[in-house]
Design an enzyme around this catalytic site. Structure first.
Site, PDB file in Angstrom:
ATOM      1  N   ASP A  90       0.880  -1.170   0.000  1.00 38.65           N
ATOM      2  CA  ASP A  90       0.000   0.000   0.000  1.00 38.65           C
ATOM      3  C   ASP A  90       0.918   1.221   0.000  1.00 38.65           C
ATOM      4  OD1 ASP A  90      -1.595   2.142   0.619  1.00 38.65           O
ATOM      5  OD2 ASP A  90      -2.380   1.306   2.497  1.00 38.65           O
ATOM      6  N   VAL A  91       0.901   2.003  -1.086  1.00 36.63           N
ATOM      7  CA  VAL A  91       1.866   3.099  -1.192  1.00 36.63           C
ATOM      8  C   VAL A  91       1.640   4.179  -0.132  1.00 36.63           C
ATOM      9  CG1 VAL A  91       2.403   2.773  -3.638  1.00 36.63           C
ATOM     10  CG2 VAL A  91       0.509   4.300  -2.983  1.00 36.63           C
ATOM     11  N   ASN A 117       2.745   5.794  -9.976  1.00 37.09           N
ATOM     12  CA  ASN A 117       1.511   5.803 -10.776  1.00 37.09           C
ATOM     13  C   ASN A 117       0.265   5.492  -9.950  1.00 37.09           C
ATOM     14  OD1 ASN A 117      -0.201   5.190 -13.339  1.00 37.09           O
ATOM     15  ND2 ASN A 117      -0.243   3.287 -12.149  1.00 37.09           N
ATOM     16  N   TYR A 190      -9.612  14.478  -5.762  1.00 33.09           N
ATOM     17  CA  TYR A 190      -8.729  13.982  -6.832  1.00 33.09           C
ATOM     18  C   TYR A 190      -7.942  15.134  -7.459  1.00 33.09           C
ATOM     19  CZ  TYR A 190      -7.395  11.439 -11.100  1.00 33.09           C
ATOM     20  OH  TYR A 190      -6.697  10.850 -12.117  1.00 33.09           O
ATOM     21  N   LYS A 194      -3.828  15.856  -7.470  1.00 28.61           N
ATOM     22  CA  LYS A 194      -3.027  15.974  -8.693  1.00 28.61           C
ATOM     23  C   LYS A 194      -2.333  17.340  -8.752  1.00 28.61           C
ATOM     24  CE  LYS A 194      -3.986  11.850 -10.205  1.00 28.61           C
ATOM     25  NZ  LYS A 194      -2.949  10.812 -10.316  1.00 28.61           N
TER      26      LYS A 194
HETATM   27  C1  BGC Z   1      -9.294  10.663 -14.542  1.00 24.36           C
HETATM   28  C2  BGC Z   1     -10.300  10.113 -15.537  1.00 24.36           C
HETATM   29  C3  BGC Z   1     -10.769  11.199 -16.491  1.00 24.36           C
HETATM   30  C4  BGC Z   1      -9.596  11.962 -17.070  1.00 24.36           C
HETATM   31  C5  BGC Z   1     -10.037  13.151 -17.923  1.00 24.36           C
HETATM   32  C6  BGC Z   1      -8.193  11.343 -15.292  1.00 24.36           C
HETATM   33  O1  BGC Z   1      -7.203  11.801 -14.439  1.00 24.36           O
HETATM   34  O2  BGC Z   1      -8.796   9.610 -13.730  1.00 24.36           O
HETATM   35  O3  BGC Z   1     -11.404   9.549 -14.841  1.00 24.36           O
HETATM   36  O4  BGC Z   1     -11.530  10.620 -17.536  1.00 24.36           O
HETATM   37  O5  BGC Z   1      -8.751  12.420 -16.044  1.00 24.36           O
HETATM   38  O6  BGC Z   1     -11.037  13.912 -17.309  1.00 24.36           O
END
Ligand code: BGC
Length: 292
Positions: A90-91, A117, A190, A194
């Site tokens: 598990d990272v 990744n 998310y 990122k």
């Molecule tokens: C997400 C995908 C998405 C894509 C473009 C990615 O980083 O994991 O679910 O389709 O970005 O929106």
């Protein structure tokens, strides 16, 4: 590996052929190098792992739950004539990451290439997002990359440059997303993870460049994997997705794998701190094609 080999039915735009990785490359640019790919049991990570093997690298195939997927990647790598093994970790767990690197050093002697990744989505409207969903995504996507990047930098500094292997002491590739620059409603955890990867990558790159360690990111757009199946599985969903993609095809995992091999090789030796958007133009603001 053809897109159709990935165990789920793809919807293809009828006018466009799928992208197929050539069989084991004759040009083994990564021969003698040791790579570790996290989240390599499926999707983008699996393709990257196999492509690094095609280029001649020995590969640690990290997975968290999908041992079958990891074993498939290992078998594909061994068929290519390189060494590979599956490593559960598990990272987000420091203990797991330390143990994973310790074993890599024992099995392969060192690590020359890290592809960080492993990542996941846990989507929710912002006012309904739980702390658990926030923490899970940040800990795997961002803290996981921190832990693996730190262990790699420690190993690269310890070993230094081996000119017969590579110009650099080590190469780190952080797999980010177009959502490190494109805001994403309903996916705040998310997108935040990122965006965090982007500044972590650049800051580490600045710090370790004098040690000849290169740190870069690949930011994929919409790539055909299980994570975004809803966006490509039906003709209607695919047509809606294409409104966001000027190049008018979904990405395949091999599109990302090729970029990763190049960033890991000495062909990109003067590149560090860069983000390569592999997105068919998704970051070109396609809404402005006719508007504005
Ligand atoms: C997400 C995908 C998405 C894509 C473009 C990615 O980083 O994991 O679910 O389709 O970005 O929106």
């Amino acid at each position: 590996m053809a897109a159709t080999d990935k165990g789920f039915a793809p919807y293809h735009d009828p006018g466009l052929p799928p992208i197929v990785m050539p069989e084991c490359s004759v040009e083994r640019k990564l021969k003698g190098q040791k790579a570790l790919v996290t989240g390599a049991s499926s999707g983008i990570g699996k393709s990257i792992a196999v492509a690094l093997g095609h280029a001649g690298a020995d590969v640690v195939v990290n997975y968290s739950r999908d041992q079958k997927g990891a074993d498939e990647a290992v078998a594909a790598l061994q068929a290519c004539g390189v060494r590979a093994y599956a490593q559960r970790a598990d990272v987000a767990s420091e203990d797991d990451v330390l143990a994973m690197f310790e074993r890599a050093r024992a099995e392969f002697g060192t690590i020359d290439i890290l592809v960080a990744n492993a990542g996941l989505q846990q989507d929710a409207p912002f006012d309904q997002m739980t702390l658990a969903q926030w923490n899970k995504v940040i800990s795997v996507n961002l803290t996981g990359q921190f832990l693996c990047t730190r262990e790699s930098v420690r190993e690269f500094k310890r070993r230094g440059v081996k000119p017969e292997v590579s110009c650099a002491a080590g190469k780190i590739i952080c797999v980010s997303s177009v959502h490190d620059v494109i805001p994403w409603a309903g996916h705040v955890n998310y997108a935040a993870s990122k965006g965090g990867i982007s500044m972590m990558m650049k800051s580490v790159a600045q710090e370790v460049a004098p040690f000849r360690i290169r740190v870069n990111a690949i930011s994929p757009g919409a790539i055909r994997t299980p994570i975004n199946m809803d966006a490509w599985q039906t003709p209607e969903a695919y047509a809606a997705l294409m409104k966001l993609v000027p190049y008018k095809r979904i990405g395949e995992t091999d599109d990302i794998a090729r970029a990763a091999v190049w960033l890991a090789s000495d062909d990109s030796d003067y590149i560090t701190g860069a983000t390569l958007y592999v997105d068919g133009g998704m970051t070109l603001y396609p809404g402005f094609e006719t508007g504005g």
